[in-house]
Design an enzyme around this catalytic site. Structure first.
Site, PDB file in Angstrom:
ATOM      1  N   GLU A 108      13.723  79.771  61.359  1.00 27.79           N
ATOM      2  CA  GLU A 108      13.930  78.777  62.489  1.00 27.79           C
ATOM      3  C   GLU A 108      13.508  79.317  63.793  1.00 27.79           C
ATOM      4  OE1 GLU A 108      18.636  78.033  61.130  1.00 27.79           O
ATOM      5  OE2 GLU A 108      18.071  80.120  62.010  1.00 27.79           O
ATOM      6  N   ASP A 134      22.950  85.113  64.301  1.00 23.42           N
ATOM      7  CA  ASP A 134      23.527  85.919  63.224  1.00 23.42           C
ATOM      8  C   ASP A 134      22.657  86.692  62.606  1.00 23.42           C
ATOM      9  OD1 ASP A 134      26.364  85.656  63.278  1.00 23.42           O
ATOM     10  OD2 ASP A 134      26.403  83.736  62.047  1.00 23.42           O
ATOM     11  N   LYS A 238      28.074  80.327  59.754  1.00 23.04           N
ATOM     12  CA  LYS A 238      27.951  79.586  61.096  1.00 23.04           C
ATOM     13  C   LYS A 238      29.479  79.274  61.738  1.00 23.04           C
ATOM     14  CE  LYS A 238      26.689  75.048  62.633  1.00 23.04           C
ATOM     15  NZ  LYS A 238      26.198  73.817  62.354  1.00 23.04           N
ATOM     16  N   ASP A 416      30.969  72.125  58.024  1.00 22.31           N
ATOM     17  CA  ASP A 416      30.800  70.774  58.896  1.00 22.31           C
ATOM     18  C   ASP A 416      31.855  69.882  58.384  1.00 22.31           C
ATOM     19  OD1 ASP A 416      29.118  70.703  56.886  1.00 22.31           O
ATOM     20  OD2 ASP A 416      27.328  69.925  58.004  1.00 22.31           O
TER      21      ASP A 416
HETATM   22  O1  LIG Z   1      25.367  83.228  58.717  1.00 21.75           O
HETATM   23  C1  LIG Z   1      24.956  82.500  59.404  1.00 21.75           C
HETATM   24  C2  LIG Z   1      24.211  81.307  58.762  1.00 21.75           C
HETATM   25  C3  LIG Z   1      23.868  80.152  59.134  1.00 21.75           C
HETATM   26  N1  LIG Z   1      23.978  79.990  60.374  1.00 21.75           N
HETATM   27  C4  LIG Z   1      23.506  78.985  61.192  1.00 21.75           C
HETATM   28  O2  LIG Z   1      24.016  77.770  60.405  1.00 21.75           O
HETATM   29  C5  LIG Z   1      23.070  76.736  60.603  1.00 21.75           C
HETATM   30  C6  LIG Z   1      23.271  75.913  59.295  1.00 21.75           C
HETATM   31  O3  LIG Z   1      22.706  76.677  58.257  1.00 21.75           O
HETATM   32  P1  LIG Z   1      21.463  76.559  57.167  1.00 21.75           P
HETATM   33  O4  LIG Z   1      21.370  77.510  56.069  1.00 21.75           O
HETATM   34  O5  LIG Z   1      20.382  76.083  58.040  1.00 21.75           O
HETATM   35  O6  LIG Z   1      21.957  74.905  56.509  1.00 21.75           O
HETATM   36  P2  LIG Z   1      21.178  73.685  56.477  1.00 21.75           P
HETATM   37  O7  LIG Z   1      21.513  73.215  55.109  1.00 21.75           O
HETATM   38  O8  LIG Z   1      19.878  73.527  56.788  1.00 21.75           O
HETATM   39  O9  LIG Z   1      22.206  72.814  57.461  1.00 21.75           O
HETATM   40  C7  LIG Z   1      23.116  71.629  57.237  1.00 21.75           C
HETATM   41  O10 LIG Z   1      24.171  71.988  56.450  1.00 21.75           O
HETATM   42  C8  LIG Z   1      24.994  72.888  57.190  1.00 21.75           C
HETATM   43  C9  LIG Z   1      26.289  73.220  56.302  1.00 21.75           C
HETATM   44  O11 LIG Z   1      26.732  72.067  55.852  1.00 21.75           O
HETATM   45  C10 LIG Z   1      25.521  72.575  58.594  1.00 21.75           C
HETATM   46  O12 LIG Z   1      25.908  73.885  59.196  1.00 21.75           O
HETATM   47  C11 LIG Z   1      24.046  72.343  59.551  1.00 21.75           C
HETATM   48  O13 LIG Z   1      24.809  72.127  60.713  1.00 21.75           O
HETATM   49  C12 LIG Z   1      23.326  71.081  58.599  1.00 21.75           C
HETATM   50  O14 LIG Z   1      22.287  71.059  59.415  1.00 21.75           O
HETATM   51  C13 LIG Z   1      21.836  77.015  61.141  1.00 21.75           C
HETATM   52  O15 LIG Z   1      21.651  76.903  62.425  1.00 21.75           O
HETATM   53  C14 LIG Z   1      21.922  78.549  60.986  1.00 21.75           C
HETATM   54  O16 LIG Z   1      21.334  79.343  62.027  1.00 21.75           O
HETATM   55  C15 LIG Z   1      24.800  80.956  61.202  1.00 21.75           C
HETATM   56  O17 LIG Z   1      25.027  80.806  62.522  1.00 21.75           O
HETATM   57  N2  LIG Z   1      25.214  81.949  60.524  1.00 21.75           N
HETATM   58 MN   LIG Z   2      18.826  74.303  58.540  1.00 19.47          MN
END
Ligand SMILES: O=c1ccn([C@@H]2O[C@H](COP(=O)(O)OP(=O)(O)O[C@H]3O[C@H](CO)[C@@H](O)[C@H](O)[C@H]3O)[C@@H](O)[C@H]2O)c(=O)[nH]1
Ligand SMILES: [Mn+2]
Length: 558
Positions: A108, A134, A238, A416
């Site tokens: 990221e 995180d 998250k 979410d």
């Molecule tokens: O331990 C963690 C793991 C992830 N994240 C954040 O959570 C977000 C989503 O994580 P990611 O692994 O990138 O998942 P994605 O599939 O890309 O994200 C989609 O799906 C997630 C779960 O449904 C949602 O939280 C996101 O907003 C949505 O964009 C990112 O900004 C990460 O930085 C944290 O803050 N802590």
């Molecule tokens: Mn993502």
């Protein structure tokens, strides 16, 4: 100086001084575009005042014509909207806390999100940017320090607060025993102090040649938060990070994933001057789409501009985890407000007795907001800081309702959808907001494996929801019938008796087949499942291709 020259001067002045300060800044055109309006604001205001003074009769005539036309062409739907926009000026805008969630410093991009937030066209004193990390990556910390130093040319120093009261011990890149990824103290670091309440103009020295004397150079407050990690404690990814990051009292919360950034710097202003009654979900838009790779970089337009938009007619779109503006913290008990309040007032309400344990931590955290003003006057007390640190500890939500009923909900791979469901289940509405220029953009997703993994997670959560207490059939009476069907998220064939029997037979046969396969090949369930996955993947691509290739070879000898 013409306005055009002014534009150029404004941009170049900032670029050149930033460049000098940090040495290595490369700014994207988007960021420059965002930076431009603020740089020009004061100058433009002056020009406008002059021109208004020169043409009052013309303005009156135009206004008269407009009012006549408006009366002859009434738009009843727009009356309330107009009323709101007349009532609300920029000075009435509510405070917004922007949360950027980060976890993987390599995947990221660390800077673009917070940079665009700092440059957003919103009253600086009402905007706070929290970057939650995180991943425990040194990169994030360094990037934020850089961001702060290059943006904050005029703020002399940034205070550092750590749980143990000392300055940053060691780095995470070369982890010391107590500071490795997944095992480190909680951190709240103010990177940029809160701005003054009155506009602050730069000096000619700030920009070298061009001068910033008529430019408002204040920046919003920027805070880095990293929740404490201890082995043995589930930090709930998250959802846990977001709940612990809610340490202030902004009337609205906006959450952006770190791979998103603000594309329309005026979107929040626009939305909040007109619509301060519910929460708003913005679409996710990709930045780059490679047409040769469209398979994995699909825009998902049908989902966003079809399904999500259509849900506006019901209780509103589902929460997709990013680009969503929530209303925070109704001071009244949630029960009493439930029917009239906006989306989030219960979920983030923290003053109700029911949530008393949860409140203990978070009520104290409200002091952090007070730190804003206290800090300016140099009155930050150590106990206050320690209280704030409690909220980013790994145990803050133990035996509380945070994560269960309050805030982001735990226990799911896609927090979410569950969080959004919980809100709709309590009868709140959300709004899907399409702006002419996209409010936010998403740097297109990743590789095929990650994309498939993402789809797998999203699909898994539908099944998970279906077989849990959050099945939409079991929702409270406050959820509308059609909204329930939207949450069920599956296509119902015309379920006549014949089709049902057929479906049942196929399912039972497949289950029986699986049992026999496992028994005869003497394997574990997990190995069988891997095998099945392999066959499915092979069956839908390589095997399918082999069929066509085989036929072609036989028929035309290719
Ligand atoms: O331990 C963690 C793991 C992830 N994240 C954040 O959570 C977000 C989503 O994580 P990611 O692994 O990138 O998942 P994605 O599939 O890309 O994200 C989609 O799906 C997630 C779960 O449904 C949602 O939280 C996101 O907003 C949505 O964009 C990112 O900004 C990460 O930085 C944290 O803050 N802590
Ligand atoms: Mn993502």
């Amino acid at each position: 100086m013409t306005v055009d020259e002014g534009d150029r001067a404004g941009i170049h002045a900032r670029r050149s001084s930033w460049g000098r300060k940090s040495g290595s800044w490369e700014m994207s055109p988007e960021f420059l575009a965002l930076a431009r309006p603020r740089a020009q604001r004061l100058r433009r205001q002056g020009d406008e005042r002059q021109s208004h003074g020169r043409y009052p009769p013309i303005i009156m005539v135009v206004l008269g014509l407009f009012i006549t036309w408006r009366i002859c062409h009434p738009n009843n739907d727009a009356v309330w909207l107009w009323g709101m926009s007349v009532k609300n000026s920029k000075s009435d805008l509510p405070a917004i806390d922007m949360f950027v969630s980060r976890a993987d410093p390599e995947k990221e991009p660390p800077l673009v999100t917070s940079n665009t937030i700092l440059a957003a066209e919103y009253p600086v004193e009402k905007l706070v940017c929290y970057v939650s990390d995180d991943g425990g990556g040194l990169l994030t910390f360094e990037a934020m320090t850089e961001a702060a130093s290059f943006a904050n040319l005029w703020v002399p120093s940034c205070p550092t607060w750590m749980a143990d009261g000392t300055h940053w011990p060691g780095t995470w890149l070369s982890p010391s025993a107590e500071h490795s990824k997944g095992d480190h103290a909680g951190i709240i670091q103010v990177m940029l102090k809160p701005p003054s309440d009155v506009p602050l103009c730069g000096t000619s020295d700030d920009s070298g040649v061009m001068g910033l004397t008529d430019v408002d150079i204040r920046l919003p407050m920027l805070v880095c938060v990293s929740r404490e990690k201890c082995p043995g404690y589930d930090h709930n990814k998250k959802a846990g990070a977001m709940n612990s990051a809610i340490i202030s009292n902004g009337a609205f919360i906006l959450n952006l994933d770190c791979d998103h950034y603000i594309y329309n710097s005026e979107a929040m202003c626009e939305v909040l001057t007109r619509m301060i009654v519910t929460d708003v979900q913005f679409p996710q838009r990709f930045e780059f789409i490679d047409p040769s790779n469209s398979l994995r970089q699909s825009r998902n337009t049908v989902f966003f501009d079809g399904n999500m938009r259509a849900l506006n007619g019901l209780q509103g779109p589902v929460y997709v985890g990013t680009g969503c503006l929530f209303r925070q913290g109704s001071p009244d008990p949630p029960r009493a407000k439930e029917h009239s309040a906006g989306f989030c007032s219960c979920c983030f309400g923290r003053k109700h007795k029911r949530f008393i344990r949860a409140n203990e931590a978070h009520a104290r955290a409200e002091d952090v907001w007070e730190l804003k003003s206290a800090h300016i006057e140099g009155r930050v007390s150590r106990p206050t800081v320690a209280e704030a640190i409690n909220v980013v500890s790994c145990w803050y939500e133990d035996k509380t309702e945070w994560g269960q009923r309050v805030g982001w909900i735990y226990g799911s791979v896609t927090e979410d959808v569950i969080t959004g469901y919980q809100m709709h289940n309590r009868g709140w509405q959300s709004i899907y907001c399409l702006t002419k220029r996209d409010a936010f953009r998403w740097t297109a997703p990743i590789n095929l494996t990650d994309r498939l993994h993402q789809i797998l997670r999203w699909a898994t959560v539908s099944v998970e929801l279906f077989f849990s207490r959050k099945n939409a059939f079991l929702a409270s009476s406050r959820m509308k019938v059609l909204q329930r069907i939207a949450y069920l998220n599956f296509i119902v064939q015309t379920l006549n008796v014949t089709f049902s029997i057929y479906l049942l037979t196929v399912t039972v046969t497949l289950c029986a087949l699986a049992v026999l396969e496992i028994k005869w090949s003497r394997i574990e369930l997990e190995e069988w499942w891997r095998n099945e996955q392999f066959w499915l993947i092979g069956g839908t691509n390589a095997h399918l291709a082999a069929v066509f290739q085989g036929i072609l070879k036989v028929v035309v000898g290719v």
